[in-house]
Enzyme design. Structure first.
Site, PDB file in Angstrom:
ATOM      1  N   ALA A  65      -2.987   1.112   2.773  1.00  0.00           N
ATOM      2  CA  ALA A  65      -4.342   1.613   2.531  1.00  0.00           C
ATOM      3  C   ALA A  65      -4.225   2.685   1.449  1.00  0.00           C
ATOM      4  CB  ALA A  65      -4.904   2.190   3.813  1.00  0.00           C
ATOM      5  N   GLY A 110      -1.093  -0.892   5.572  1.00  0.00           N
ATOM      6  CA  GLY A 110      -2.196  -1.854   5.573  1.00  0.00           C
ATOM      7  C   GLY A 110      -1.830  -3.174   4.904  1.00  0.00           C
ATOM      8  N   GLU A 113      -0.099  -5.095   7.464  1.00  0.00           N
ATOM      9  CA  GLU A 113      -1.119  -5.471   8.453  1.00  0.00           C
ATOM     10  C   GLU A 113      -1.956  -6.657   7.950  1.00  0.00           C
ATOM     11  OE1 GLU A 113      -2.303  -1.274   8.700  1.00  0.00           O
ATOM     12  OE2 GLU A 113      -2.046  -1.462  10.862  1.00  0.00           O
ATOM     13  N   GLU A 133       3.363   4.526   8.198  1.00  0.00           N
ATOM     14  CA  GLU A 133       2.286   5.486   8.462  1.00  0.00           C
ATOM     15  C   GLU A 133       2.766   6.795   9.075  1.00  0.00           C
ATOM     16  OE1 GLU A 133       2.007   2.221   8.855  1.00  0.00           O
ATOM     17  OE2 GLU A 133      -0.011   1.553   8.383  1.00  0.00           O
TER      18      GLU A 133
HETATM   19  N1  CO8 Z   1      -2.268   4.465  -1.835  1.00  0.00           N
HETATM   20  C1  CO8 Z   1      -2.650   4.933  -3.026  1.00  0.00           C
HETATM   21  N2  CO8 Z   1      -1.879   4.848  -4.124  1.00  0.00           N
HETATM   22  C2  CO8 Z   1      -0.687   4.262  -4.014  1.00  0.00           C
HETATM   23  C3  CO8 Z   1      -0.215   3.731  -2.794  1.00  0.00           C
HETATM   24  C4  CO8 Z   1      -1.083   3.847  -1.657  1.00  0.00           C
HETATM   25  N3  CO8 Z   1      -0.752   3.339  -0.476  1.00  0.00           N
HETATM   26  N4  CO8 Z   1       1.006   3.229  -2.983  1.00  0.00           N
HETATM   27  C5  CO8 Z   1       1.301   3.410  -4.278  1.00  0.00           C
HETATM   28  N5  CO8 Z   1       0.288   4.046  -4.901  1.00  0.00           N
HETATM   29  C6  CO8 Z   1       0.197   4.433  -6.307  1.00  0.00           C
HETATM   30  C7  CO8 Z   1       1.091   5.626  -6.604  1.00  0.00           C
HETATM   31  O1  CO8 Z   1       0.432   6.825  -6.255  1.00  0.00           O
HETATM   32  C8  CO8 Z   1       1.301   5.474  -8.097  1.00  0.00           C
HETATM   33  O2  CO8 Z   1       0.138   5.918  -8.766  1.00  0.00           O
HETATM   34  P1  CO8 Z   1       0.289   6.807 -10.119  1.00  0.00           P
HETATM   35  O3  CO8 Z   1       0.985   5.884 -11.076  1.00  0.00           O
HETATM   36  O4  CO8 Z   1      -1.130   7.088 -10.475  1.00  0.00           O
HETATM   37  O5  CO8 Z   1       1.092   7.982  -9.760  1.00  0.00           O
HETATM   38  C9  CO8 Z   1       1.358   3.968  -8.284  1.00  0.00           C
HETATM   39  O6  CO8 Z   1       0.744   3.396  -7.121  1.00  0.00           O
HETATM   40  C10 CO8 Z   1       2.777   3.436  -8.375  1.00  0.00           C
HETATM   41  O7  CO8 Z   1       3.470   3.874  -7.233  1.00  0.00           O
HETATM   42  P2  CO8 Z   1       4.868   4.646  -7.304  1.00  0.00           P
HETATM   43  O8  CO8 Z   1       5.005   5.360  -8.611  1.00  0.00           O
HETATM   44  O9  CO8 Z   1       5.026   5.468  -6.074  1.00  0.00           O
HETATM   45  O10 CO8 Z   1       5.871   3.410  -7.310  1.00  0.00           O
HETATM   46  P3  CO8 Z   1       7.372   3.395  -6.806  1.00  0.00           P
HETATM   47  O11 CO8 Z   1       7.934   2.080  -7.220  1.00  0.00           O
HETATM   48  O12 CO8 Z   1       8.094   4.622  -7.225  1.00  0.00           O
HETATM   49  O13 CO8 Z   1       7.297   3.441  -5.187  1.00  0.00           O
HETATM   50  C11 CO8 Z   1       6.436   2.771  -3.053  1.00  0.00           C
HETATM   51  C12 CO8 Z   1       6.743   2.366  -4.520  1.00  0.00           C
HETATM   52  C13 CO8 Z   1       7.768   3.037  -2.307  1.00  0.00           C
HETATM   53  C14 CO8 Z   1       5.723   1.597  -2.403  1.00  0.00           C
HETATM   54  C15 CO8 Z   1       5.571   4.047  -3.044  1.00  0.00           C
HETATM   55  O14 CO8 Z   1       4.475   3.862  -3.939  1.00  0.00           O
HETATM   56  C16 CO8 Z   1       4.997   4.390  -1.705  1.00  0.00           C
HETATM   57  O15 CO8 Z   1       5.715   4.893  -0.857  1.00  0.00           O
HETATM   58  N6  CO8 Z   1       3.697   4.117  -1.489  1.00  0.00           N
HETATM   59  C17 CO8 Z   1       2.997   4.454  -0.288  1.00  0.00           C
HETATM   60  C18 CO8 Z   1       3.359   3.474   0.828  1.00  0.00           C
HETATM   61  C19 CO8 Z   1       2.682   3.877   2.123  1.00  0.00           C
HETATM   62  O16 CO8 Z   1       2.910   4.932   2.680  1.00  0.00           O
HETATM   63  N7  CO8 Z   1       1.811   2.989   2.643  1.00  0.00           N
HETATM   64  C20 CO8 Z   1       1.097   3.208   3.849  1.00  0.00           C
HETATM   65  C21 CO8 Z   1      -0.232   3.845   3.574  1.00  0.00           C
HETATM   66  S1  CO8 Z   1      -1.085   4.308   5.030  1.00  0.00           S
HETATM   67  C22 CO8 Z   1      -1.766   2.861   5.573  1.00  0.00           C
HETATM   68  O17 CO8 Z   1      -1.591   1.828   5.002  1.00  0.00           O
HETATM   69  C23 CO8 Z   1      -2.600   2.967   6.789  1.00  0.00           C
HETATM   70  C24 CO8 Z   1      -3.324   1.656   7.076  1.00  0.00           C
HETATM   71  C25 CO8 Z   1      -4.310   1.845   8.175  1.00  0.00           C
HETATM   72  C26 CO8 Z   1      -5.473   2.685   7.723  1.00  0.00           C
HETATM   73  C27 CO8 Z   1      -6.357   2.960   8.851  1.00  0.00           C
HETATM   74  C28 CO8 Z   1      -7.604   3.672   8.405  1.00  0.00           C
HETATM   75  C29 CO8 Z   1      -7.761   5.040   8.911  1.00  0.00           C
END
Ligand code: CO8
Length: 260
Positions: A65, A110, A113, A133
């Site tokens: 998400a 997400g 999921e 998460e």
């Molecule tokens: N949300 C928003 N932006 C994201 C997300 C995300 N989940 N994942 C990546 N991005 C963005 C980064 O911020 C970055 O943006 P920018 O270039 O503007 O800085 C761009 O995508 C590229 O990402 P990275 O530079 O971080 O790329 P890397 O190759 O270095 O890393 C990763 C890749 C390991 C996947 C890393 O991006 C990461 O850890 N992302 C987050 C993963 C995460 O924690 N996901 C879970 C999110 S919480 C969730 O899904 C809850 C679901 C249920 C919701 C319920 C509602 C309340």
């Protein structure tokens, strides 16, 4: 004009839906979730699509998400967002269209999921899967706490959810989270299409009913599930499809289900 956040290609009974927000690793915001719901609705309405492949543009399937959009949510807004995402994923699971998640890269939070709501998951060797998460002080909110344990069992789900660790494709395959792993250099979508073609050749009503009964059976006990199966098994005999399928076998020819 801004680029579409989902791209759909239709090839006969197959549709391929590509999530197209690569700059944010296809992170799911409200707009994207609504678009997915709408896309599913139009595919169901066209009455042609029987298999749907969902994949992501760029290096991610879906990285979760949208954290930027969630950061300032209050408790009741977060609950609503969770219900909304669950509603979209429930619709994918409940659809008569068979869904295949083609996991091309990160499937996190997400994103995993979404893949869990699909009927079948096929991953590239590069795929990384997880429910991270808890690393953000959150818990899975789009069905992950429920669907993961049902798919791979409590112990393995507990390890993935409590640690928030990502796993690679071969580990995901070993624990039953991925049906298959496609080697680097091989065509992930091609492999998914082959499976889709195999499904498309089979009795459409039989496939639809089998999906429905498996899912309904998972919600009940074995004896009630067996009764569901008996009734569904009886109902296929009332249709033309079973006559064509069994007739074709006995006449040593390929069945033609499209004439039904
Ligand atoms: N949300 C928003 N932006 C994201 C997300 C995300 N989940 N994942 C990546 N991005 C963005 C980064 O911020 C970055 O943006 P920018 O270039 O503007 O800085 C761009 O995508 C590229 O990402 P990275 O530079 O971080 O790329 P890397 O190759 O270095 O890393 C990763 C890749 C390991 C996947 C890393 O991006 C990461 O850890 N992302 C987050 C993963 C995460 O924690 N996901 C879970 C999110 S919480 C969730 O899904 C809850 C679901 C249920 C919701 C319920 C509602 C309340």
């Amino acid at each position: 004009m801004s680029e579409a956040i989902t791209i759909i290609k239709k090839e006969g009974g197959l549709a391929i839906l590509e999530i197209n927000r690569p700059s944010a690793l296809n992170a799911l915001n409200e707009e994207l979730l609504k678009q997915l719901h709408q896309d599913l609705g139009s595919l169901e309405k066209d009455g042609q699509t029987r298999v749907l492949i969902i994949t992501g543009q760029g290096k991610a399937f879906v990285a979760g998400a949208d954290i930027a959009k969630m950061k300032d949510l209050g408790a009741s807004e977060a609950e609503k967002f969770s219900a909304m995402g669950q509603g979209v994923f429930d619709a994918i699971q409940a659809s008569s269209i068979v869904s295949i998640a083609a996991i091309n890269g990160f499937a996190l939070g997400g994103g995993l999921e979404l893949a869990l709501a699909c009927d079948i998951r096929i991953g590239s060797e590069k795929a990384k899967l997880g429910l991270p998460e808890v690393s953000l002080g959150l818990i899975p909110g789009f069905g992950g706490t429920q669907r993961l344990a049902r798919l791979i069992g409590y112990g393995l789900a507990a390890e993935l959810v409590f640690s928030g660790d990502m796993i690679g494709a071969s580990d995901a395959h070993r624990i039953g989270l991925l049906n298959r792993v496609v080697k680097e250099g091989e065509d992930l979508i091609g492999v998914c299409k082959q499976l889709a073609e195999s499904i498309l050749k089979k009795g459409p009503e039989a496939v639809r009913l089998a999906k429905k009964i498996i899912l309904e059976g998972l919600e009940t006990n074995l004896s009630k599930g067996q009764v569901l199966e008996q009734k569904a098994f009886g109902s296929v005999f009332a249709g033309k499809e079973s006559k064509e399928g069994m007739g074709a076998f006995l006449e040593k020819r390929t069945p033609n289900f499209s004439k039904e």
